[in-house]
Motif scaffolding. Structure first.
Motif, PDB file in Angstrom:
ATOM      1  N   VAL A 122      37.991   0.618  54.364  1.00  0.00           N
ATOM      2  CA  VAL A 122      36.859   0.039  55.104  1.00  0.00           C
ATOM      3  C   VAL A 122      36.146   1.141  55.887  1.00  0.00           C
ATOM      4  N   ALA A 123      36.928   1.998  56.545  1.00  0.00           N
ATOM      5  CA  ALA A 123      36.338   3.097  57.318  1.00  0.00           C
ATOM      6  C   ALA A 123      35.548   4.039  56.406  1.00  0.00           C
ATOM      7  N   GLU A 124      36.079   4.352  55.238  1.00  0.00           N
ATOM      8  CA  GLU A 124      35.359   5.216  54.295  1.00  0.00           C
ATOM      9  C   GLU A 124      34.064   4.555  53.832  1.00  0.00           C
ATOM     10  N   ALA A 125      34.102   3.256  53.577  1.00  0.00           N
ATOM     11  CA  ALA A 125      32.893   2.547  53.133  1.00  0.00           C
ATOM     12  C   ALA A 125      31.818   2.576  54.215  1.00  0.00           C
ATOM     13  N   ILE A 126      32.214   2.333  55.461  1.00  0.00           N
ATOM     14  CA  ILE A 126      31.236   2.391  56.559  1.00  0.00           C
ATOM     15  C   ILE A 126      30.648   3.799  56.647  1.00  0.00           C
ATOM     16  N   THR A 127      31.498   4.803  56.511  1.00  0.00           N
ATOM     17  CA  THR A 127      31.025   6.191  56.579  1.00  0.00           C
ATOM     18  C   THR A 127      30.038   6.477  55.453  1.00  0.00           C
TER      19      THR A 127
END
Length: 180
Positions: A122-127
């Motif tokens: 999820v964090a990678e997708a937001i980034t």
């Protein structure tokens, strides 16, 4: 730490494998492995190479971006998806890579990662969406429900996700204020 071509040449033994050849070997290894565990290990290595801008041309030339995109489109293994998202996240700061992602990936597929049960994914997708929003892909990001999806993550109990979501939403709000 970022490298220069001179530093890479100094670190490569006289009869050693250069960076492009090594990445080609990793791509071939990923394609030819059947074990998910082996594929995860190779994909993690490829995502790590995506961290250094000196590798961007090599990554595009040998098909690493294609592997990351293929994984996002076709895999359901959470670890593979995480490493593919991490690789794209590392690459999306570069305009040429953004263009490639826009041309060959579907942002809707990347947006499904926002609902992953793996917080790192999820964090990678937001980034990825933060980088895309700051590139010429801003309108593509705004045209989907991505802003609403990320808005819903601003109150996440996971502080990394919450902080990244708030950064994205702040950027969107600043962009809208500048347009008014």
């Amino acid at each position: 730490m970022f490298s220069s071509k001179v530093q890479l040449q100094k670190r490569t033994p006289e009869n050693g494998t250069d960076r492009e050849s090594y990445l080609t070997l990793l791509v071939d290894e990923y394609i030819n492995k059947e074990s998910t565990e082996s594929k995860c290990q190779v994909l993690a290595n490829l995502a790590n190479f995506a961290y250094d801008p000196i590798n961007y041309d090599f990554i595009r030339d040998v098909g690493v971006l294609d592997i990351f995109i293929h994984v996002l489109k076709n895999e359901n293994n959470g670890t593979l998806l995480h490493f593919a998202a991490a690789g794209l996240s590392n690459l999306c700061i570069d305009p040429e890579n953004v263009e490639y992602v826009l041309k060959h990936a579907d942002l809707k597929i990347i947006s499904t990662l926002l609902k992953s049960s793996h917080s790192e994914t999820v964090a990678e997708a937001i980034t990825i969406f933060i980088y895309l929003y700051h590139s010429h892909a801003k309108s593509a990001v705004e045209s989907l429900n991505i802003i609403q999806d990320i808005q819903s993550l601003t109150n996440s109990e996971n502080k990394v996700i919450s902080n990244l979501a708030n950064i994205f939403i702040d950027d969107v709000n600043k962009g809208h204020c500048a347009n008014n």
